[in-house]
Design a protein around this motif. Structure first.
Motif, PDB file in Angstrom:
ATOM      1  N   GLU A  62       0.833  -1.208   0.000  1.00 17.64           N
ATOM      2  CA  GLU A  62       0.000   0.000   0.000  1.00 17.64           C
ATOM      3  C   GLU A  62       0.865   1.254   0.000  1.00 17.64           C
ATOM      4  O   GLU A  62       0.591   2.224  -0.728  1.00 17.64           O
ATOM      5  CB  GLU A  62      -0.917  -0.018   1.217  1.00 17.64           C
ATOM      6  CG  GLU A  62      -1.977  -1.116   1.175  1.00 17.64           C
ATOM      7  CD  GLU A  62      -2.819  -1.147   2.439  1.00 17.64           C
ATOM      8  OE1 GLU A  62      -2.526  -0.323   3.347  1.00 17.64           O
ATOM      9  OE2 GLU A  62      -3.746  -1.964   2.517  1.00 17.64           O
ATOM     10  N   ALA A  63       1.961   1.229   0.826  1.00 19.87           N
ATOM     11  CA  ALA A  63       2.854   2.386   0.848  1.00 19.87           C
ATOM     12  C   ALA A  63       3.527   2.579  -0.504  1.00 19.87           C
ATOM     13  O   ALA A  63       3.676   3.715  -0.991  1.00 19.87           O
ATOM     14  CB  ALA A  63       3.904   2.213   1.947  1.00 19.87           C
ATOM     15  N   LEU A  64       3.946   1.469  -1.139  1.00 15.52           N
ATOM     16  CA  LEU A  64       4.570   1.552  -2.451  1.00 15.52           C
ATOM     17  C   LEU A  64       3.594   2.094  -3.490  1.00 15.52           C
ATOM     18  O   LEU A  64       3.973   2.916  -4.348  1.00 15.52           O
ATOM     19  CB  LEU A  64       5.077   0.173  -2.866  1.00 15.52           C
ATOM     20  CG  LEU A  64       5.767   0.067  -4.238  1.00 15.52           C
ATOM     21  CD1 LEU A  64       7.013   0.954  -4.259  1.00 15.52           C
ATOM     22  CD2 LEU A  64       6.123  -1.370  -4.555  1.00 15.52           C
ATOM     23  N   ALA A  65       2.350   1.631  -3.419  1.00 16.04           N
ATOM     24  CA  ALA A  65       1.346   2.143  -4.350  1.00 16.04           C
ATOM     25  C   ALA A  65       1.122   3.639  -4.135  1.00 16.04           C
ATOM     26  O   ALA A  65       0.984   4.410  -5.102  1.00 16.04           O
ATOM     27  CB  ALA A  65       0.036   1.378  -4.179  1.00 16.04           C
ATOM     28  N   GLN A  66       1.083   4.067  -2.834  1.00 22.14           N
ATOM     29  CA  GLN A  66       0.923   5.484  -2.544  1.00 22.14           C
ATOM     30  C   GLN A  66       2.113   6.295  -3.066  1.00 22.14           C
ATOM     31  O   GLN A  66       1.938   7.364  -3.671  1.00 22.14           O
ATOM     32  CB  GLN A  66       0.772   5.681  -1.027  1.00 22.14           C
ATOM     33  CG  GLN A  66       0.565   7.116  -0.590  1.00 22.14           C
ATOM     34  CD  GLN A  66      -0.743   7.689  -1.089  1.00 22.14           C
ATOM     35  OE1 GLN A  66      -1.695   6.939  -1.317  1.00 22.14           O
ATOM     36  NE2 GLN A  66      -0.782   8.995  -1.276  1.00 22.14           N
ATOM     37  N   VAL A  67       3.333   5.755  -2.840  1.00 21.23           N
ATOM     38  CA  VAL A  67       4.534   6.441  -3.354  1.00 21.23           C
ATOM     39  C   VAL A  67       4.502   6.498  -4.872  1.00 21.23           C
ATOM     40  O   VAL A  67       4.877   7.523  -5.483  1.00 21.23           O
ATOM     41  CB  VAL A  67       5.795   5.714  -2.845  1.00 21.23           C
ATOM     42  CG1 VAL A  67       7.039   6.244  -3.545  1.00 21.23           C
ATOM     43  CG2 VAL A  67       5.929   5.889  -1.337  1.00 21.23           C
ATOM     44  N   GLN A  68       4.075   5.415  -5.517  1.00 17.21           N
ATOM     45  CA  GLN A  68       3.997   5.391  -6.978  1.00 17.21           C
ATOM     46  C   GLN A  68       2.992   6.420  -7.474  1.00 17.21           C
ATOM     47  O   GLN A  68       3.251   7.124  -8.474  1.00 17.21           O
ATOM     48  CB  GLN A  68       3.607   3.980  -7.450  1.00 17.21           C
ATOM     49  CG  GLN A  68       3.656   3.779  -8.954  1.00 17.21           C
ATOM     50  CD  GLN A  68       5.059   3.878  -9.504  1.00 17.21           C
ATOM     51  OE1 GLN A  68       6.008   3.478  -8.851  1.00 17.21           O
ATOM     52  NE2 GLN A  68       5.205   4.422 -10.699  1.00 17.21           N
ATOM     53  N   ARG A  69       1.846   6.538  -6.778  1.00 14.60           N
ATOM     54  CA  ARG A  69       0.859   7.554  -7.170  1.00 14.60           C
ATOM     55  C   ARG A  69       1.429   8.958  -7.003  1.00 14.60           C
ATOM     56  O   ARG A  69       1.263   9.816  -7.874  1.00 14.60           O
ATOM     57  CB  ARG A  69      -0.413   7.381  -6.340  1.00 14.60           C
ATOM     58  CG  ARG A  69      -1.238   6.161  -6.722  1.00 14.60           C
ATOM     59  CD  ARG A  69      -2.620   6.215  -6.095  1.00 14.60           C
ATOM     60  NE  ARG A  69      -2.554   6.153  -4.635  1.00 14.60           N
ATOM     61  CZ  ARG A  69      -2.600   5.041  -3.940  1.00 14.60           C
ATOM     62  NH1 ARG A  69      -2.665   3.861  -4.572  1.00 14.60           N
ATOM     63  NH2 ARG A  69      -2.560   5.054  -2.617  1.00 14.60           N
TER      64      ARG A  69
END
Length: 223
Positions: free
Chosen positions: A152-159
């Motif tokens: 989830e953190a990686l997805a947030q960082v990617q966004r």
């Protein structure tokens, strides 16, 4: 299919045993009686064949009876002796069998103790493995949660990265537009200035010719 056959077989065996039980003692007694009768007839024949004519009738009967009882007692003694001998042999055999089975029981008892110890060891090992598996399961569940959180953190960082990249590209596009507009403006100004300069150069001889001689000389000196 085999259940009803075994049931019928057991019922027939019980019936045969129940029918034979009342007559078992009778057959045994009859056999013993026939054996004693045959033995007495044999003794009587032997006694009858002997020379007992010199003895009186009454004495002969008594003698026959005594001989009969004596021979019957001897026969019973021999029979009992043989029975005792047979029973002794059977007893020795049974004692040997008992010793054998006692040794087997001892062996199996030791084997059972060994297997019990092995079973206890395996149970303790199994308990350790179960505890290890439980700990690893808990650790795996924790790692899975941590993995989900990191995803989830990686997805947030990617966004956020995509948003920053989009804003950067938009800003660069705006800067490129401004640079292009500035360059276009500068180019237009340069063209205007060249045009103005060109017109000035073209109009300068006509002005000089129209001016008086003195003014032209003063203008030249000033320049």
């Amino acid at each position: 299919m085999l259940g009803w056959k075994s049931h019928v077989r057991s019922k027939l065996r019980l019936r045969d045993e129940s029918e034979k039980d009342p007559f078992t003692g009778v057959f045994t007694c009859l056999h013993e009686t026939q054996e004693r009768l045959e033995f007495r007839n044999q003794i009587l024949e032997e006694i009858h064949c002997k020379s007992l004519d010199k003895v009186g009738v009454e004495d002969g009967r008594q003698t026959k009876l005594v001989h009969l009882q004596l021979r019957e007692s001897e026969h019973l003694a021999e029979k009992f002796s043989q029975t005792v001998s047979d029973l002794t042999a059977v007893l020795y055999l049974k004692e040997a069998e008992i010793q054998y089975w006692q040794s087997r029981v001892t062996h199996y008892h030791k084997e059972a103790l060994r297997l019990a110890k092995g079973s206890n060891s395996l149970k303790s090992t199994l308990s350790e493995y179960e505890f290890t598996v439980e700990c690893q399961s808990k650790e795996l569940a924790s790692l899975q949660k941590e993995n989900e959180r990191l995803k989830e953190a990686l997805a947030q960082v990617q966004r956020e990265k995509d948003q920053l990249l989009q804003r950067w590209m938009d800003r660069k596009s705006e800067e490129a537009l401004r640079v292009n507009e500035y360059n276009n403006t500068q180019e237009r100004w340069r063209r205007v200035l060249r045009h103005i300069k060109k017109h000035k150069e073209m109009d300068k001889p006509a002005v000089l010719e129209a001016m008086p001689r003195s003014a032209h000389t003063a203008h030249t000196e000033n320049h």
